[in-house]
Every structure is written in C-alpha cells, then in structure tokens.
Write an enzyme that holds these catalytic residues in place. Structure first.
Site, PDB file in Angstrom:
ATOM      1  N   HIS A   1       0.822  -1.219   0.000  1.00 39.54           N
ATOM      2  CA  HIS A   1       0.000   0.000   0.000  1.00 39.54           C
ATOM      3  C   HIS A   1       0.856   1.269   0.000  1.00 39.54           C
ATOM      4  O   HIS A   1       0.364   2.349  -0.301  1.00 39.54           O
ATOM      5  CB  HIS A   1      -1.013  -0.016   1.153  1.00 39.54           C
ATOM      6  CG  HIS A   1      -0.432   0.235   2.511  1.00 39.54           C
ATOM      7  ND1 HIS A   1      -0.151  -0.782   3.392  1.00 39.54           N
ATOM      8  CD2 HIS A   1      -0.073   1.368   3.140  1.00 39.54           C
ATOM      9  CE1 HIS A   1       0.343  -0.273   4.511  1.00 39.54           C
ATOM     10  NE2 HIS A   1       0.406   1.039   4.384  1.00 39.54           N
TER      11      HIS A   1
ATOM     12  N   ASP B   1      -0.194  -7.529   1.128  1.00 40.98           N
ATOM     13  CA  ASP B   1       0.348  -6.208   1.394  1.00 40.98           C
ATOM     14  C   ASP B   1       1.878  -6.216   1.458  1.00 40.98           C
ATOM     15  O   ASP B   1       2.479  -5.573   2.322  1.00 40.98           O
ATOM     16  CB  ASP B   1      -0.260  -5.615   2.678  1.00 40.98           C
ATOM     17  CG  ASP B   1      -0.150  -4.093   2.708  1.00 40.98           C
ATOM     18  OD1 ASP B   1       0.170  -3.515   1.646  1.00 40.98           O
ATOM     19  OD2 ASP B   1      -0.375  -3.500   3.776  1.00 40.98           O
TER      20      ASP B   1
ATOM     21  N   SER C   1       4.788   2.290   8.095  1.00 41.25           N
ATOM     22  CA  SER C   1       4.378   1.207   7.214  1.00 41.25           C
ATOM     23  C   SER C   1       5.557   0.653   6.424  1.00 41.25           C
ATOM     24  O   SER C   1       6.325   1.414   5.833  1.00 41.25           O
ATOM     25  CB  SER C   1       3.343   1.706   6.217  1.00 41.25           C
ATOM     26  OG  SER C   1       2.111   1.122   6.494  1.00 41.25           O
TER      27      SER C   1
END
Lengths: 366, 189
Positions: free
Chosen positions: A182, A212, A285
């Site tokens: 993402h 992901d 992230s």
C-alpha cells in the site's frame, strides 16, 4: 368346505370350548394326519394374529377415548407453540427450499463482493501507516530547498510533490528492499532514502495487495551494494510477550520504538499478521519489526483507528512466501539471497541500531 | 386423600383391560412424553402417537407372564418413548441433535424391536381387513373385535339364522387369511 369345518374346530380348540373327548379326538387327528396338523399350526398362528389385532384395535380405541376424555377434563394439556412452526415447515417446505437456494446464491454474490471490496472496508477500521505528504507539502518544499542548499541534487521528478511515504528494509545486499504494497501503490516514481538522506531510484519487482507486500529493487548507479546484512529474517513467528523494537521513518528522520508481542493474529483473527505493542505512526508502514536478537519477525502495516496502541504487523514468513512467488515468475530474482543469521545477537540495543540503521530506508512515491 | 395406585397395580390393571388403569397412567405420564417429543422436533400429534405406542408396548409387556418391571413405570415409559422417537426421527431423516436425556433411562432396545415386528403384523392385518370389503369386514369386526355372539350378528346383518351367519363368517375368515398371508409373503420377500 372341509377347511371351513377345520377352521371352526381350531377356533373352538384354541378357545378351550371343546370337551375333553372332542379334544382327544382332535389331537389324534393331528397326529395321524400331517396335513391337518400343518393346517392347524397355520390356523393357530392366524388366530393369534387376529386376536392380537382385535386386542390392539380395542386398546387403541380405549387410548384415544381416554386421551379425548382427559383433554376435555383438563387433566392433560396439549400445548406447544413449537408445533405450529413444524406445521408451517411442512406446509412451506418447498417454498423454503427455493428461498434457501436463492438465499444461497445471493450469499455467494454478496460474500464474493464483500471479499472483493473487503480491503477497502477494513481500511475504515484499520489505518494504513503510510505517510501522506499532501498534508505537509510546505515542509517538503523546505526539505527540498535544504537539500539543494546542501549541494545535493534531488532525484525527484521536477515540479512534483511526493504522494506517499513509508519505510522499507534491505533483504539482499544487491539492493532488494521489502516494504508494504500500500506504500507504493499507484506510484509513478519511487525514491528510497537512507538515513543520511541519500536518494536512490527503485523499481517495483513484486507487488501483492492481498498480503500487502512489495519488493523493490534499487536501480541507481550511485547505489553501492552491501556486503553483509547484520540482521536475519525469521521464518517462525515470535512468542507472546517477546521484546520487540522497530525503526522507521514516521518523520524525515529515523525513529526508534520498542514494545512487545501482543497477539499471534492480526485484525479479525487474520493469521497472516500479528498484533504488536509498539507505537507506530503514519510512515512506519513497511518498517521492520525486530526481536531482541536482531531477527526480523514482521513488517508493520496497519493500526486500529478506534483503539490506542493496537498495531498490526505482517509476519515475516510472508516475505519468504512472496519471494517464492517472485522466483517462480522472474528468473532474475533467483539469486536473491535472504540473510538467515543475525550478526548482532549479543550486542546491546544502541550498537544494534547503529548497525541496522543503514539498511532501513525511507520510501517516497511520486 | 387421593390414593395413587402402585406401578404394579397399574400394570395388573392394564393386563386386565382395565380402563381406569389406562386413565391413571395417561394422567401421570402423558405430559412428560409430550414435552419430550415437542422439545425434540416433534408435533403434538406425534407426541400422542409415540405415547400411545409406548402404552401398547407396556400393554403387551403387562400381559406377558414373565414380565417384571425392574424400574419405575415412569422411567420405563420414558425410555420406550425416547427410543421410539429416535427411530422415528431416523426414518423421517429429520436430523435433530442427540435427544437429551432429561430423565434416567433403561435399555429397551429389544422391547422396541419386538414391538416393531408386531406392529408390522398389525398393519398387515389392517390392510387385509381393508381390502376384504363389505359385508365381510363388518361381520368379522363384529365377531372378533366387538365380541358379539352369532345370534346377535345374524339379527344385525339380516341373516335368517345364526348358522348362516356363521357360514358366512368362516368364508370371510378364509378370505382374510389368504389376504393376510399374501401380504405377509409380500413383506418377507
């Protein structure tokens, strides 16, 4: 005609209506004439059946009478709301079956579309931890100016502000970086920055939105391959309560955090990920989660929006899985070698971080 | 003061076709069986069927000389009903969860098996009776079920004398026998 007489005789015999004399004669007849005897046996069985039949029939009618009588007297009650449901069920069995089939089909369609859109749905409850640069566009401008002033030329596309940012880490010295899918989705250009602010261009060589995970390769002449990577990537998961730490780029500076393993599954019981008790912010992230021996056990990807301090990380074995998929498709990826032993096991934390920080990159997409 | 007869007295009464005994057992135990059946996927009609079938098992037992009740009558009725209902559910393929044992039970598998064989014979006889047609059916029912004597029957059915009625009765009986054994063979084969 003869059989009829015999029938009568047998009946009288069985009822004990015969006189002793008659009975003796009849017994004699049975002994001497096997045919008569056979008929006798047959008849007596039949009479037994008939008697039982009449007994039962009478008894059954008594039972029914008693039932009605007691019901009328109120001694017994027939009350059950459930019986109605069963009657309804019997009546509408077919309708229900058809409805069930339709419902089944609908369920499949709904379930299908839900799973198709579920990533979006989940994102309402969990927040992806990438940085969105639109918010602090001024800061970025300053940043750029600073860099120009520092004498370093930026490799970012001209007149374009960065879109998203995150963290990534080296898994192969030749410049292979793992991050979240993402973080780099919809990116035209990807830049990776080390902790000194050096920028390198990178390409996506693997991207899987479902797990992901994205794998990037640095394609830049300025990049010098690493010799050995100090940490390793663990295949097994961490134990509950295990000490963990993370480094990442929620800011333009590398940030250290520490915590513990909270749960072995992620959001909604997802077994692909785990829950960690380490603070994380947008920009974390794609960042690595280390255990105290310097082994990577996961990749930070989301946190719960409605609860404080609930952070989820994709477990590290998904990296191996992603690599396997990649190697099947891309022969050039065959020589990617993942570090399997950590050389910073016994070091104290500060030394570990000093060794590690060169291998963790900020990722910016344009 | 109300006197509740003992289980033994009730069984003796049952064997003698005493209606009072049937009533008492009915009063004491019907409600328990009804809730058993209804709580396990059954209807009121089915509850009534099962209870009455259990009563027939009990009736047969009470008439057999070697029968001895070595548990409470209540437990026996409950066990038989439960067993019968389990079998019925299986036959209907109406799958319910295991029927919970609220009451204690005693093994009654054998009795229920025996009862089923007898019940089959009963059904066969009923079928034979049905296909016999009039006036045979009524004639035989009058004699064997209602236990009327031949003179009375002759009067009711309009025969000139009892002997004629008797003759007719035996003819009917022979036909019934043939029908019954034909049905019997059908079922065996």
């Amino acid at each position: 005609m003869e059989e009829m007489q015999l029938l009568e005789a047998v009946e009288r015999y069985l009822r004990g209506e015969m006189s002793a004399e008659e009975k003796a004669y009849f017994d004699q007849l049975r002994r001497s004439n096997p045919e008569v005897d056979q008929l006798f046996v047959e008849q007596s069985i039949f009479f037994q059946q008939l008697n039982q039949f009449s007994d039962w029939k009478n008894y059954k009618s008594t039972l029914n009478e008693v039932h009605q009588q007691l019901l009328a007297e109120g001694a017994i009650k027939e009350s059950a709301p459930k019986a109605k449901v069963i009657d309804l069920w019997r009546k509408y069995k077919r309708v229900v079956a058809v409805a069930a089939v339709i419902a089944g089909i609908t369920t499949f369609i709904v379930a299908g579309s839900v799973s198709y859109y579920s990533n979006k749905a989940n994102r309402l409850q969990v927040e992806m931890l990438r940085r969105e640069f639109k918010r602090d566009i001024n800061a970025t401008k300053n940043d750029l100016l600073n860099k120009v002033n520092d004498g370093k030329a930026t490799k970012a596309p001209q007149n374009k502000a960065p879109k998203n940012g995150g963290t990534g880490f080296i898994i192969d010295g030749k410049g292979i970086i793992v991050t979240n899918a993402h973080v780099i989705s919809n990116a035209n250009t990807i830049l990776v920055l080390n902790n000194k602010g050096d920028e390198f261009r990178a390409n996506v060589i693997f991207e899987d939105q479902k797990s992901d995970i994205a794998i990037l390769k640095i394609k830049d002449n300025d990049f010098k391959a690493f010799n050995a990577i100090p940490y390793s990537i663990k295949k097994a998961g961490a134990e509950l309560g295990e000490q963990l730490f993370t480094i990442g780029y929620p800011r333009n500076e590398i940030v250290y955090n520490e915590g513990y393993m909270s749960a072995k599954t992620g959001f909604n019981g997802d077994t692909m990920s785990c829950q960690i008790g380490v603070p994380a912010n947008p920009g974390n992230s794609g960042g690595p989660v280390f255990n105290k021996s310097g082994e990577i056990i996961g990749i930070i990807n989301t946190r719960l929006t409605e609860a404080e301090g609930v952070v989820f990380a994709i477990t590290s074995k998904n990296i191996y899985r992603a690599l396997e998929t990649l190697k099947e498709k891309d022969t050039a990826a065959k020589n990617i070698k993942v570090p399997v032993s950590s050389s910073i096991k016994k070091m104290d934390r500060m030394q570990q971080i000093k060794k590690l920080e060169d291998y963790v990159f900020m990722i910016k997409t344009y | 003061m109300k006197i509740i007869p003992s289980d033994k007295e009730l069984l003796e009464g049952l064997a003698k076709d005493n209606r009072q005994a049937v009533e008492t057992i009915y009063k004491l135990h019907y409600q328990m069986i009804q809730s058993l059946i209804i709580n396990n996927n059954g209807s009121i009609d089915e509850a009534r069927d099962i209870f009455q079938e259990a009563m027939i098992v009990l009736y047969e037992k009470s008439r057999s000389p070697q029968f001895e009740l070595n548990c409470q009558l209540k437990t026996y009725i409950y066990s038989v009903s439960r067993r019968l209902w389990l079998k019925r559910l299986q036959q209907m393929q109406r799958f319910g969860p295991e029927i919970g044992k609220i009451e204690e039970t005693v093994p009654v598998e054998e009795e229920v098996e025996n009862h089923e064989t007898k019940n089959q014979e009963f059904v066969m006889m009923e079928k034979a009776m049905q296909s016999l047609g009039e006036p045979c059916k009524s004639l035989l029912e009058a004699y064997y079920l209602q236990k009327k004597n031949m003179v009375e029957i002759a009067g009711n059915f309009g025969y000139t004398n009892a002997d004629n009625a008797k003759n007719q009765k035996y003819k009917c009986l022979m036909r019934l026998k043939k029908l019954f054994f034909a049905e019997y063979k059908n079922n065996q084969g």
